[in-house]
Enzyme design. Structure first.
Site, mmCIF file in Angstrom:
data_model
loop_
_atom_site.group_PDB
_atom_site.id
_atom_site.type_symbol
_atom_site.label_atom_id
_atom_site.label_comp_id
_atom_site.label_asym_id
_atom_site.label_seq_id
_atom_site.Cartn_x
_atom_site.Cartn_y
_atom_site.Cartn_z
ATOM 1 N N ARG A 119 0.816 -1.235 0.000
ATOM 2 C CA ARG A 119 0.000 0.000 0.000
ATOM 3 C C ARG A 119 0.845 1.277 0.000
ATOM 4 N NH1 ARG A 119 -2.942 -3.003 4.029
ATOM 5 N NH2 ARG A 119 -4.565 -4.189 2.999
ATOM 6 N N LYS A 141 2.276 11.414 -11.362
ATOM 7 C CA LYS A 141 1.368 10.543 -12.122
ATOM 8 C C LYS A 141 2.106 9.254 -12.425
ATOM 9 C CE LYS A 141 -1.836 13.569 -14.546
ATOM 10 N NZ LYS A 141 -2.295 14.045 -15.868
ATOM 11 N N GLU A 183 7.711 17.774 -25.293
ATOM 12 C CA GLU A 183 7.095 18.123 -24.005
ATOM 13 C C GLU A 183 7.607 19.480 -23.502
ATOM 14 O OE1 GLU A 183 4.546 16.460 -22.932
ATOM 15 O OE2 GLU A 183 4.825 14.290 -23.044
ATOM 16 N N LYS A 225 5.939 23.080 -14.598
ATOM 17 C CA LYS A 225 5.170 21.916 -14.149
ATOM 18 C C LYS A 225 4.961 21.964 -12.638
ATOM 19 C CE LYS A 225 4.094 17.154 -14.635
ATOM 20 N NZ LYS A 225 4.191 15.904 -15.327
ATOM 21 N N GLU A 235 -5.433 16.909 -10.691
ATOM 22 C CA GLU A 235 -6.107 17.257 -11.940
ATOM 23 C C GLU A 235 -7.616 17.455 -11.772
ATOM 24 O OE1 GLU A 235 -4.219 15.568 -15.432
ATOM 25 O OE2 GLU A 235 -6.149 15.594 -16.457
ATOM 26 N N ARG A 239 -4.527 21.239 -14.015
ATOM 27 C CA ARG A 239 -3.454 20.334 -14.447
ATOM 28 C C ARG A 239 -3.700 19.733 -15.825
ATOM 29 N NH1 ARG A 239 0.028 15.834 -10.991
ATOM 30 N NH2 ARG A 239 1.204 15.108 -12.797
ATOM 31 N N ASN A 243 -1.827 18.371 -20.646
ATOM 32 C CA ASN A 243 -2.131 17.357 -21.656
ATOM 33 C C ASN A 243 -2.363 17.974 -23.032
ATOM 34 O OD1 ASN A 243 -1.964 14.824 -20.397
ATOM 35 N ND2 ASN A 243 -3.806 15.304 -19.232
ATOM 36 N N HIS A 246 -2.143 15.878 -26.148
ATOM 37 C CA HIS A 246 -2.135 14.473 -25.735
ATOM 38 C C HIS A 246 -3.383 13.703 -26.158
ATOM 39 C CE1 HIS A 246 1.316 15.827 -23.520
ATOM 40 N NE2 HIS A 246 1.492 14.687 -22.904
ATOM 41 N N HIS A 250 -2.493 10.505 -27.860
ATOM 42 C CA HIS A 250 -2.781 9.166 -27.327
ATOM 43 C C HIS A 250 -3.505 8.309 -28.366
ATOM 44 C CE1 HIS A 250 -2.509 10.394 -22.792
ATOM 45 N NE2 HIS A 250 -1.338 10.327 -23.383
ATOM 46 N N HIS A 263 6.047 8.413 -27.626
ATOM 47 C CA HIS A 263 5.064 9.283 -26.974
ATOM 48 C C HIS A 263 5.290 10.750 -27.379
ATOM 49 C CE1 HIS A 263 2.396 10.856 -23.896
ATOM 50 N NE2 HIS A 263 3.380 11.612 -23.439
HETATM 51 P P1 NAD Z 1 11.098 5.571 -22.558
HETATM 52 O O1 NAD Z 1 11.027 5.427 -21.109
HETATM 53 O O2 NAD Z 1 10.613 4.455 -23.405
HETATM 54 O O3 NAD Z 1 12.624 5.876 -22.946
HETATM 55 C C1 NAD Z 1 12.951 6.050 -24.282
HETATM 56 C C2 NAD Z 1 14.071 5.101 -24.744
HETATM 57 O O4 NAD Z 1 15.337 5.631 -24.331
HETATM 58 C C3 NAD Z 1 13.991 3.717 -24.167
HETATM 59 O O5 NAD Z 1 14.418 2.794 -25.146
HETATM 60 C C4 NAD Z 1 14.984 3.773 -23.029
HETATM 61 O O6 NAD Z 1 15.493 2.510 -22.675
HETATM 62 C C5 NAD Z 1 16.065 4.644 -23.606
HETATM 63 N N1 NAD Z 1 16.861 5.392 -22.660
HETATM 64 C C6 NAD Z 1 16.443 5.980 -21.507
HETATM 65 N N2 NAD Z 1 17.431 6.720 -20.996
HETATM 66 C C7 NAD Z 1 18.508 6.571 -21.814
HETATM 67 C C8 NAD Z 1 19.813 7.103 -21.806
HETATM 68 N N3 NAD Z 1 20.209 7.976 -20.903
HETATM 69 N N4 NAD Z 1 20.660 6.729 -22.787
HETATM 70 C C9 NAD Z 1 20.250 5.861 -23.769
HETATM 71 N N5 NAD Z 1 19.006 5.358 -23.848
HETATM 72 C C10 NAD Z 1 18.148 5.712 -22.873
HETATM 73 O O7 NAD Z 1 10.329 6.876 -23.070
HETATM 74 P P2 NAD Z 1 10.198 8.360 -22.492
HETATM 75 O O8 NAD Z 1 10.042 9.214 -23.669
HETATM 76 O O9 NAD Z 1 11.250 8.678 -21.505
HETATM 77 O O10 NAD Z 1 8.822 8.305 -21.688
HETATM 78 C C11 NAD Z 1 7.607 8.083 -22.339
HETATM 79 C C12 NAD Z 1 6.613 7.571 -21.331
HETATM 80 O O11 NAD Z 1 6.393 8.556 -20.336
HETATM 81 C C13 NAD Z 1 5.258 7.247 -21.907
HETATM 82 O O12 NAD Z 1 4.828 6.001 -21.436
HETATM 83 C C14 NAD Z 1 4.358 8.341 -21.379
HETATM 84 O O13 NAD Z 1 3.036 7.934 -21.226
HETATM 85 C C15 NAD Z 1 5.003 8.653 -20.074
HETATM 86 N N6 NAD Z 1 4.720 10.006 -19.573
HETATM 87 C C16 NAD Z 1 4.296 10.111 -18.298
HETATM 88 C C17 NAD Z 1 4.053 11.356 -17.761
HETATM 89 C C18 NAD Z 1 3.674 11.497 -16.324
HETATM 90 O O14 NAD Z 1 3.319 12.596 -15.906
HETATM 91 N N7 NAD Z 1 3.775 10.452 -15.530
HETATM 92 C C19 NAD Z 1 4.254 12.509 -18.547
HETATM 93 C C20 NAD Z 1 4.699 12.353 -19.840
HETATM 94 C C21 NAD Z 1 4.941 11.085 -20.361
HETATM 95 N N1 GLY Z 2 2.051 14.951 -18.203
HETATM 96 C C1 GLY Z 2 0.816 15.465 -17.701
HETATM 97 C C2 GLY Z 2 0.748 15.615 -16.234
HETATM 98 O O1 GLY Z 2 1.680 15.322 -15.538
HETATM 99 O O2 GLY Z 2 -0.253 16.029 -15.733
#
Ligand code: NAD
Ligand code: GLY
Length: 364
Positions: A119, A141, A183, A225, A235, A239, A243, A246, A250, A263
């Protein structure tokens, strides 16, 4: 440098700088425990786990690692369970601290695992992609995908700290760097037109990974942010502006199959669509749409949407967009630019959205 997320007793700092991974100061004041678990993936672990593990050994009796398969296609129940398997196999107690070392996929999954294991156990975000440093690691998130919708299963759960070591960006593939730029660009039209001006001047420096340009972009993005999340953590309203792009994005990600478009690529293209919708709703003029589109293209991102269905492309986008957390009673809600530097959330007639999709997608 440091940016603070102000959330009362759940406040935490975002540390931004070069070489932070190996610096003992980065970990000062974090919860101590018998065990720490580093959650990473098969790409990032060989690059950075040794450094993180070495730094953590001073603070924890045991530091273990779980390596997840890499990619958005693995942001699912099955992969999430690998984290629980590792925690339970090693008899980790509720003081165990999770460290998410990787991009947004690792961060979202490790965060959700931390929110759920016993939890809730503490976790620290150590983002290694530009996208994760400017967005996903900040704000709490956490989620996994469902085949019917992106990030549909998750929790709000804040980390104890975010450690953005800018040096990790040196190994990031070009395409991933561009995805992160999407972003950053997002924050301009929704919150800070001065950032948009700055990005137009500094886009080439960012793509060349100039350290001071990257440091400025990460800091300014985190400040914006932090301000939004500090006002509306869960949100209830504001917030949602984070998006921007997005809802369309999405649909592209789900419609193409998770992982086909990154993404950030889908968000970049989605911002062109959302800006076009804003123009057609009479909120902004065409010049701003063109400005945004040009900047997104200069970031190395696609600006034309893919065809998701040969028969009824717009219909397929609409179908996918109805599975969105902003949707209310089946009505799709879009983040639109209300005026330069200010965003809001609105519904729009299907016919108008169809026109936007037709105007913004590649012809077959
Ligand atoms: P990702 O985590 O897939 O990383 C991208 C690629 O880069 C992967 O292949 C990873 O292994 C590689 N990588 C990571 N760091 C590296 C480094 N330093 N050197 C070499 N390779 C490296 O993608 P991302 O773009 O980081 O994240 C996208 C995800 O984030 C999506 O799932 C999206 O929904 C999520 N997201 C979440 C929020 C939130 O608020 N929680 C906001 C925006 C996006
Ligand atoms: N990436 C959108 C949020 O964090 O709200």
């Amino acid at each position: 440098m440091q940016v603070l997320i102000e959330l009362g007793e759940r406040s935490y700092p975002i540390l931004i700088g070069s070489g932070l991974l190996a610096q003992p100061d980065s970990y000062a004041g974090l919860p101590r425990a018998a065990q720490a678990l580093i959650v990473s993936n098969t790409t990032v672990a060989p690059l950075y786990v040794a450094k993180l593990r070495q730094a953590l050994q001073a603070h924890y009796g045991q530091v273990r690692v779980v390596e997840l398969p890499d990619g958005e296609a693995h942001k699912d129940w099955q992969t999430l369970n690998l984290i629980f398997d590792a925690l339970l196999a090693q008899a980790c107690d509720r003081k165990t601290v999770l460290y998410a070392l990787g991009g947004g996929v690792v961060g979202d999954m490790a965060g959700y695992a931390a929110a759920s294991y016993m939890r809730g156990v503490p976790f620290v975000q150590v983002p290694t992609t530009l996208l994760a440093q400017v967005d996903s690691s900040v704000g709490g998130k956490t989620a996994i995908n469902h085949p019917l919708g992106k990030n549909m299963i998750g929790a709000f759960y804040q980390p104890q700290r975010v450690i953005c070591d800018l040096d990790t960006l040196k190994t990031l593939p070009e395409r991933e760097l561009s995805a992160g730029l999407a972003e950053i660009i997002k924050y301009g039209p929704i919150a800070d037109m001065a950032l948009l001006d700055w990005l137009e001047v500094n886009m080439d420096a960012l793509r060349a990974r100039d350290p001071s340009a990257l440091a400025h972009a990460v800091r300014r993005s985190c400040e914006i942010k932090a301000s939004v999340v500090g006002q509306d953590e869960r949100e209830a309203g504001l917030r949602a502006i984070l998006n921007f792009g997005h809802t369309f994005g999405h649909a592209i990600e789900a419609g193409m199959g998770y992982g086909a478009w990154l993404h950030g690529e889908a968000v970049g293209c989605g911002m062109v669509m959302a800006a076009t919708l804003s123009e057609r709703l009479g909120l902004i003029d065409h010049a701003l749409v063109q400005r945004l589109k040009a900047l997104i293209a200069r970031a190395g991102l696609p600006v034309a949407g893919p065809q998701l269905d040969g028969q009824d492309n717009a219909g397929r986008y609409l179908e996918l967009m109805r599975v969105d957390k902003k949707a209310e009673a089946g009505e799709i809600r879009f983040v639109v630019i209300e005026a330069p530097g200010r965003a809001g959330v609105r519904g729009a007639p299907d016919a108008l959205v169809r026109e936007v999709i037709d105007a913004c997608c590649l012809r077959q």
